[in-house]
Write a protein that holds these residues in place. Structure first.
Motif, short mmCIF file in Angstrom:
data_model
loop_
_atom_site.label_atom_id
_atom_site.label_comp_id
_atom_site.label_asym_id
_atom_site.label_seq_id
_atom_site.Cartn_x
_atom_site.Cartn_y
_atom_site.Cartn_z
N ASP A 18 60.16 34.94 71.96
CA ASP A 18 58.70 34.84 71.93
C ASP A 18 58.05 36.20 72.13
OD1 ASP A 18 58.50 32.05 71.55
OD2 ASP A 18 58.85 31.68 73.66
N THR A 19 58.62 37.00 73.02
CA THR A 19 58.05 38.32 73.31
C THR A 19 58.11 39.21 72.08
OG1 THR A 19 58.67 38.15 75.65
CG2 THR A 19 58.23 40.35 74.79
N ARG A 20 59.24 39.21 71.39
CA ARG A 20 59.35 40.02 70.18
C ARG A 20 58.33 39.56 69.14
NH1 ARG A 20 63.04 43.21 67.67
NH2 ARG A 20 64.59 42.91 69.32
N ASN A 21 58.23 38.27 68.93
CA ASN A 21 57.29 37.73 67.96
C ASN A 21 55.86 38.13 68.29
OD1 ASN A 21 56.44 36.18 65.73
ND2 ASN A 21 56.11 34.38 67.01
N CYS A 22 55.52 38.01 69.58
CA CYS A 22 54.17 38.38 70.02
C CYS A 22 53.90 39.86 69.79
CB CYS A 22 54.00 38.02 71.50
SG CYS A 22 52.36 38.38 72.16
N LEU A 23 54.85 40.70 70.15
CA LEU A 23 54.66 42.14 70.01
C LEU A 23 54.55 42.57 68.54
CD1 LEU A 23 56.94 43.61 72.80
CD2 LEU A 23 54.54 44.20 72.39
N VAL A 24 55.36 41.99 67.69
CA VAL A 24 55.28 42.32 66.26
C VAL A 24 53.89 41.98 65.73
CG1 VAL A 24 56.13 41.66 63.98
CG2 VAL A 24 57.76 42.14 65.81
N ASN A 25 53.37 40.83 66.11
CA ASN A 25 52.04 40.43 65.66
C ASN A 25 50.96 41.34 66.23
OD1 ASN A 25 52.84 38.29 64.02
ND2 ASN A 25 52.81 36.82 65.70
N THR A 46 65.58 41.12 78.00
CA THR A 46 64.14 41.28 77.76
C THR A 46 63.68 42.68 78.13
OG1 THR A 46 63.84 38.93 78.26
CG2 THR A 46 61.87 40.29 78.21
N GLU A 47 64.21 43.20 79.22
CA GLU A 47 63.85 44.56 79.64
C GLU A 47 64.22 45.58 78.57
OE1 GLU A 47 64.43 47.35 83.59
OE2 GLU A 47 66.12 46.15 82.87
N ARG A 48 65.39 45.42 77.99
CA ARG A 48 65.82 46.33 76.93
C ARG A 48 64.91 46.21 75.71
NH1 ARG A 48 70.50 44.40 76.27
NH2 ARG A 48 71.51 45.67 77.89
N LEU A 49 64.51 44.98 75.39
CA LEU A 49 63.59 44.76 74.27
C LEU A 49 62.28 45.51 74.50
CD1 LEU A 49 62.63 43.13 71.70
CD2 LEU A 49 61.83 41.40 73.33
N LEU A 50 61.74 45.41 75.70
CA LEU A 50 60.47 46.07 76.01
C LEU A 50 60.62 47.59 75.96
CD1 LEU A 50 59.21 43.79 78.93
CD2 LEU A 50 58.41 43.82 76.57
N GLU A 51 61.74 48.09 76.42
CA GLU A 51 61.99 49.53 76.36
C GLU A 51 62.00 50.00 74.90
OE1 GLU A 51 64.75 49.94 80.40
OE2 GLU A 51 65.68 49.73 78.42
N PHE A 53 60.46 48.60 72.30
CA PHE A 53 59.10 48.57 71.76
C PHE A 53 58.26 49.71 72.34
CE2 PHE A 53 59.94 44.36 70.05
CZ PHE A 53 59.13 44.34 68.92
N ALA A 54 58.44 50.01 73.61
CA ALA A 54 57.68 51.11 74.22
C ALA A 54 58.01 52.43 73.54
CB ALA A 54 57.99 51.19 75.71
N GLU A 55 59.29 52.63 73.23
CA GLU A 55 59.69 53.86 72.53
C GLU A 55 59.12 53.88 71.12
OE1 GLU A 55 63.78 56.30 71.33
OE2 GLU A 55 63.89 54.45 72.50
N LEU A 56 59.15 52.74 70.44
CA LEU A 56 58.64 52.66 69.08
C LEU A 56 57.12 52.91 69.04
CD1 LEU A 56 59.07 51.88 66.08
CD2 LEU A 56 58.69 49.50 66.75
N LEU A 57 56.40 52.38 70.01
CA LEU A 57 54.94 52.52 70.04
C LEU A 57 54.48 53.91 70.48
CD1 LEU A 57 54.10 49.04 71.58
CD2 LEU A 57 53.25 49.86 69.37
N GLY A 58 55.29 54.60 71.24
CA GLY A 58 54.94 55.95 71.68
C GLY A 58 53.67 55.96 72.54
N GLU A 59 52.66 56.75 72.13
CA GLU A 59 51.43 56.85 72.91
C GLU A 59 50.63 55.55 72.91
OE1 GLU A 59 49.24 60.13 71.36
OE2 GLU A 59 50.34 61.60 72.57
#
Length: 355
Positions: A18-25, A46-51, A53-59
């Motif tokens: 669910d977290t991945r789906n939400c973040l992609v949207n 889940t922690e690794r997933l968030l890490e 996405f945080a790296e992908l999003l950058g600033e």
């Protein structure tokens, strides 16, 4: 770096799919927003997933984490403390957004300085199907409280009253309390009816008995702070002056903002005129029910009984002082209602009021 116009807070406790789906949207539909990732003691997956996405999003990302689940409200408040944008949006990781979901909320709060909290059109996700929602006709109405599924908070309101009460239930009573605090500070809670956002309830934590006790305690705390939420049926006769009826609606609106529920019962032509003038969409806690030309007294009884069955004890009010309401010999005069609303404002909201 200049702050973003919108900060999106995403509290997360597990549920990686669910977290991945939400973040992609969120990334696709809010490209100009910063996303504050609030890891509330999730497992390593889940922690690794968030890490990632945080790296992908950058600033565009701020990653905050705790070692244990401290509860939704504490996680949200931590994110609110770090928010810098003019508009802060809370989104649950079980919420599914679609293109255009954010714009109606931002446009509403940007155009009306008295609006401090905004929810989108929310729809409960079906366990069998989770389709991306489509558009509906835009509209704006006031509501009793927001939702943690998706809620925009004006930064000026946040600076005025702070975050949510962490001692309350983390659900409806916590949200009601925040809207009442906003009202006391001069801000309204509204719904922006644009693109539908679907949401799904989280799996509740703890025993049922403990959750029930928390809700009971939260309800009692809110009643002590803001007074009891009550239900009223207000009746106007068929020959009532439409201008006089409209002139008395501000009393209902002020009461609805404080948590009261009103069912306005009027005859056909007046019902049609009120709806055409937009009075049916002032506030979700104000409903307008029509009476037929014939056998109106019987229908009035049925409406009052239905409202009472749905909302508990209900007080019948005569829209015109001195009017005898059919089937309600104990009906209160409208002047009594107006005075009760005024006293509630004086006792609970004296430090400020909504426009």
């Amino acid at each position: 770096m200049e702050p973003f116009d919108v900060d999106i807070l995403l509290p997360v406790w597990n549920r990686p799919v669910d977290t991945r789906n939400c973040l992609v949207n969120l990334m696709a539909t809010a490209p100009a927003a910063r996303i504050i990732l609030l890891d509330n003691g999730s497992d390593r997956e889940t922690e690794r997933l968030l890490e990632e996405f945080a790296e992908l999003l950058g600033e565009r990302a701020l990653f905050l984490k705790t070692s244990a689940n401290r509860g939704l409200v504490k996680a949200v408040n931590r994110g609110l403390e770090r928010a810098e944008a003019s508009y802060v949006v809370i989104v649950r990781n079980t919420t599914v957004v679609a293109e255009g979901w954010l714009d109606p909320m931002v446009e509403l709060v940007a155009s009306r300085p008295e609006v401090g909290l905004v929810v989108p059109r929310l729809e409960q996700a079906s366990p069998q199907r989770r389709e991306k929602p489509g558009r509906s006709e835009p509209a704006v109405t006031e509501v009793s409280h927001g939702s943690f599924a998706a809620l925009l908070v004006r930064k000026k309101l946040l600076e005025s009253i702070g975050g949510f009460d962490e001692e309350l239930d983390g659900g409806v009573w916590c949200l009601k309390d925040y809207s009442r605090r906003a009202l006391r500070a001069g801000f309204l809670t509204c719904a922006a009816e644009g693109v539908t956002v679907t949401c799904e309830d989280d799996v509740p934590l703890g025993s049922a008995a403990r959750r029930e006790e928390t809700v009971r305690r939260s309800a009692a705390t809110c009643e002590a702070r803001w007074g009891r939420e009550e239900s009223f049926c207000v009746h106007w006769p068929g020959d009532a002056d439409p201008e006089e009826v409209r002139a008395r609606f501000p009393v209902l609106l002020r009461g609805a903002r404080m948590g009261h529920r009103f069912t306005v019962i009027v005859h056909g032509e007046l019902h049609k005129a009120l709806l055409q003038a937009g009075y049916g969409s002032l506030h979700r806690s104000i409903a307008i029910e029509p009476l037929p030309r014939f056998f109106a007294a019987g229908e009035l009884r049925r409406i009052v009984a239905r409202v009472a069955a749905r909302g508990g004890e209900t007080t019948v009010v005569a829209g015109i002082d001195g009017l005898v309401v059919p089937a309600a010999a104990d009906a209160r005069p409208f002047g009594w209602l107006a005075e009760a609303v005024r006293r509630r404002e004086e006792s609970c909201y004296r430090s400020g009021g909504a426009a």
